[in-house]
Motif scaffolding. Structure first.
Motif, mmCIF file in Angstrom:
data_model
loop_
_atom_site.group_PDB
_atom_site.id
_atom_site.type_symbol
_atom_site.label_atom_id
_atom_site.label_comp_id
_atom_site.label_asym_id
_atom_site.label_seq_id
_atom_site.Cartn_x
_atom_site.Cartn_y
_atom_site.Cartn_z
ATOM 1 N N LEU A 176 0.833 -1.209 0.000
ATOM 2 C CA LEU A 176 0.000 0.000 0.000
ATOM 3 C C LEU A 176 0.864 1.253 0.000
ATOM 4 C CD1 LEU A 176 -2.745 1.358 0.099
ATOM 5 C CD2 LEU A 176 -2.681 1.149 2.592
ATOM 6 N N GLY A 177 1.864 1.296 0.847
ATOM 7 C CA GLY A 177 2.755 2.453 0.887
ATOM 8 C C GLY A 177 3.481 2.646 -0.434
ATOM 9 N N GLY A 178 3.937 1.568 -1.019
ATOM 10 C CA GLY A 178 4.598 1.643 -2.316
ATOM 11 C C GLY A 178 3.663 2.114 -3.405
ATOM 12 N N ALA A 179 2.428 1.626 -3.357
ATOM 13 C CA ALA A 179 1.440 2.031 -4.356
ATOM 14 C C ALA A 179 1.113 3.513 -4.232
ATOM 15 C CB ALA A 179 0.168 1.201 -4.224
ATOM 16 N N LEU A 180 0.985 4.002 -3.017
ATOM 17 C CA LEU A 180 0.694 5.419 -2.808
ATOM 18 C C LEU A 180 1.841 6.298 -3.290
ATOM 19 C CD1 LEU A 180 -0.989 5.290 0.707
ATOM 20 C CD2 LEU A 180 -2.084 5.489 -1.523
ATOM 21 N N ALA A 181 3.057 5.919 -2.934
ATOM 22 C CA ALA A 181 4.230 6.676 -3.376
ATOM 23 C C ALA A 181 4.365 6.617 -4.895
ATOM 24 C CB ALA A 181 5.489 6.134 -2.703
ATOM 25 N N GLY A 182 4.131 5.470 -5.471
ATOM 26 C CA GLY A 182 4.201 5.325 -6.922
ATOM 27 C C GLY A 182 3.136 6.140 -7.638
ATOM 28 N N ALA A 183 1.933 6.184 -7.063
ATOM 29 C CA ALA A 183 0.856 6.968 -7.673
ATOM 30 C C ALA A 183 1.209 8.451 -7.679
ATOM 31 C CB ALA A 183 -0.447 6.740 -6.928
ATOM 32 N N LEU A 184 1.753 8.938 -6.578
ATOM 33 C CA LEU A 184 2.160 10.341 -6.521
ATOM 34 C C LEU A 184 3.280 10.634 -7.515
ATOM 35 C CD1 LEU A 184 2.009 11.155 -2.712
ATOM 36 C CD2 LEU A 184 0.630 12.149 -4.530
ATOM 37 N N ALA A 185 4.263 9.748 -7.583
ATOM 38 C CA ALA A 185 5.366 9.951 -8.530
ATOM 39 C C ALA A 185 4.856 9.928 -9.968
ATOM 40 C CB ALA A 185 6.434 8.882 -8.325
ATOM 41 N N GLY A 186 3.960 9.013 -10.272
ATOM 42 C CA GLY A 186 3.388 8.940 -11.613
ATOM 43 C C GLY A 186 2.559 10.165 -11.949
ATOM 44 N N ALA A 187 1.810 10.663 -10.979
ATOM 45 C CA ALA A 187 0.996 11.854 -11.210
ATOM 46 C C ALA A 187 1.880 13.075 -11.447
ATOM 47 C CB ALA A 187 0.064 12.092 -10.026
ATOM 48 N N VAL A 188 2.973 13.168 -10.711
ATOM 49 C CA VAL A 188 3.901 14.285 -10.915
ATOM 50 C C VAL A 188 4.490 14.229 -12.324
ATOM 51 C CG1 VAL A 188 6.149 15.212 -10.216
ATOM 52 C CG2 VAL A 188 4.450 14.637 -8.485
ATOM 53 N N ALA A 189 4.893 13.042 -12.750
ATOM 54 C CA ALA A 189 5.448 12.884 -14.101
ATOM 55 C C ALA A 189 4.399 13.228 -15.156
ATOM 56 C CB ALA A 189 5.960 11.461 -14.301
ATOM 57 N N GLY A 190 3.182 12.769 -14.964
ATOM 58 C CA GLY A 190 2.104 13.078 -15.902
ATOM 59 C C GLY A 190 1.774 14.561 -15.922
ATOM 60 N N GLY A 191 1.818 15.192 -14.754
ATOM 61 C CA GLY A 191 1.580 16.635 -14.677
ATOM 62 C C GLY A 191 2.658 17.423 -15.403
ATOM 63 N N ALA A 192 3.894 16.953 -15.316
ATOM 64 C CA ALA A 192 4.999 17.617 -16.021
ATOM 65 C C ALA A 192 4.796 17.520 -17.526
ATOM 66 C CB ALA A 192 6.332 17.002 -15.620
ATOM 67 N N GLU A 193 4.342 16.369 -18.001
ATOM 68 C CA GLU A 193 4.070 16.212 -19.432
ATOM 69 C C GLU A 193 2.922 17.120 -19.868
ATOM 70 O OE1 GLU A 193 3.484 12.103 -20.458
ATOM 71 O OE2 GLU A 193 5.321 11.509 -19.442
ATOM 72 N N ALA A 194 1.895 17.236 -19.039
ATOM 73 C CA ALA A 194 0.767 18.109 -19.361
ATOM 74 C C ALA A 194 1.222 19.562 -19.409
ATOM 75 C CB ALA A 194 -0.355 17.922 -18.334
ATOM 76 N N SER A 195 2.136 19.930 -18.527
ATOM 77 C CA SER A 195 2.674 21.284 -18.528
ATOM 78 C C SER A 195 3.431 21.571 -19.817
ATOM 79 C CB SER A 195 3.594 21.470 -17.316
ATOM 80 O OG SER A 195 4.171 22.748 -17.329
ATOM 81 N N GLU A 196 4.208 20.615 -20.285
ATOM 82 C CA GLU A 196 4.937 20.780 -21.544
ATOM 83 C C GLU A 196 3.967 20.914 -22.717
ATOM 84 O OE1 GLU A 196 7.683 17.523 -21.853
ATOM 85 O OE2 GLU A 196 8.828 18.193 -20.108
ATOM 86 N N ARG A 197 2.876 20.156 -22.687
ATOM 87 C CA ARG A 197 1.874 20.263 -23.743
ATOM 88 C C ARG A 197 1.237 21.651 -23.743
ATOM 89 N NH1 ARG A 197 0.574 15.082 -22.038
ATOM 90 N NH2 ARG A 197 -1.241 15.830 -20.912
ATOM 91 N N ARG A 198 0.982 22.190 -22.541
ATOM 92 C CA ARG A 198 0.391 23.519 -22.443
ATOM 93 C C ARG A 198 1.333 24.584 -23.014
ATOM 94 N NH1 ARG A 198 -2.378 24.326 -16.595
ATOM 95 N NH2 ARG A 198 -4.445 23.581 -17.160
ATOM 96 N N GLU A 199 2.613 24.458 -22.710
ATOM 97 C CA GLU A 199 3.582 25.408 -23.255
ATOM 98 C C GLU A 199 3.585 25.345 -24.779
ATOM 99 O OE1 GLU A 199 8.374 26.086 -23.213
ATOM 100 O OE2 GLU A 199 7.425 25.481 -21.337
ATOM 101 N N ALA A 200 3.549 24.133 -25.314
ATOM 102 C CA ALA A 200 3.518 23.963 -26.774
ATOM 103 C C ALA A 200 2.251 24.571 -27.366
ATOM 104 C CB ALA A 200 3.631 22.483 -27.131
#
Length: 121
Positions: A82-106
């Motif tokens: 559970l702890g690993g899944a929660l940490a992984g979900a946050l890390a994945g969301a941060v990575a996905g948010g960074a990609e969305a930010s790059e798309r917005r800049e484009a």
């Protein structure tokens, strides 16, 4: 607070803090801006802001991160799934948010180009 409540709360705060990321880009122009530039820049930034940060790619990144984190947490002697899944979900969301930010800049840069401005970056 229970871990199941912390993760959605942390994710909401994180995505809320990223709401304008990618839209406040200061484009580099080849030449001087014309009289219409500031108006077009504001319109293009609004267009980019209307693109959701919490899109399918961000959710997929969070889900993949949760899966990988859960497996790694289960395999680790001192960890838990559970702890690993929660940490992984946050890390994945941060990575996905960074990609969305790059798309917005484009979006901002391409929108300005489409309106006839000589944007080079």
């Amino acid at each position: 607070m229970k871990p199941m409540l912390i993760t959605p709360l942390a994710l909401s705060i994180l995505l809320g803090a990223c709401a304008d990321l990618g839209t406040n880009v200061d484009p580099i122009l080849d030449g001087e801006p014309n009289a219409q530039f500031q108006s077009d820049l504001a319109a293009c930034r609004t267009l980019a802001r209307n693109q959701s940060q919490l899109d399918r790619e961000t959710m997929a990144s969070a889900a993949i991160g949760a899966g990988i984190g859960g497996v790694l947490g289960e395999v680790d002697d001192d960890g838990d799934a559970l702890g690993g899944a929660l940490a992984g979900a946050l890390a994945g969301a941060v990575a996905g948010g960074a990609e969305a930010s790059e798309r917005r800049e484009a979006i901002v840069l391409n929108c300005l180009r489409g309106r006839g401005h000589a944007v080079v970056g």
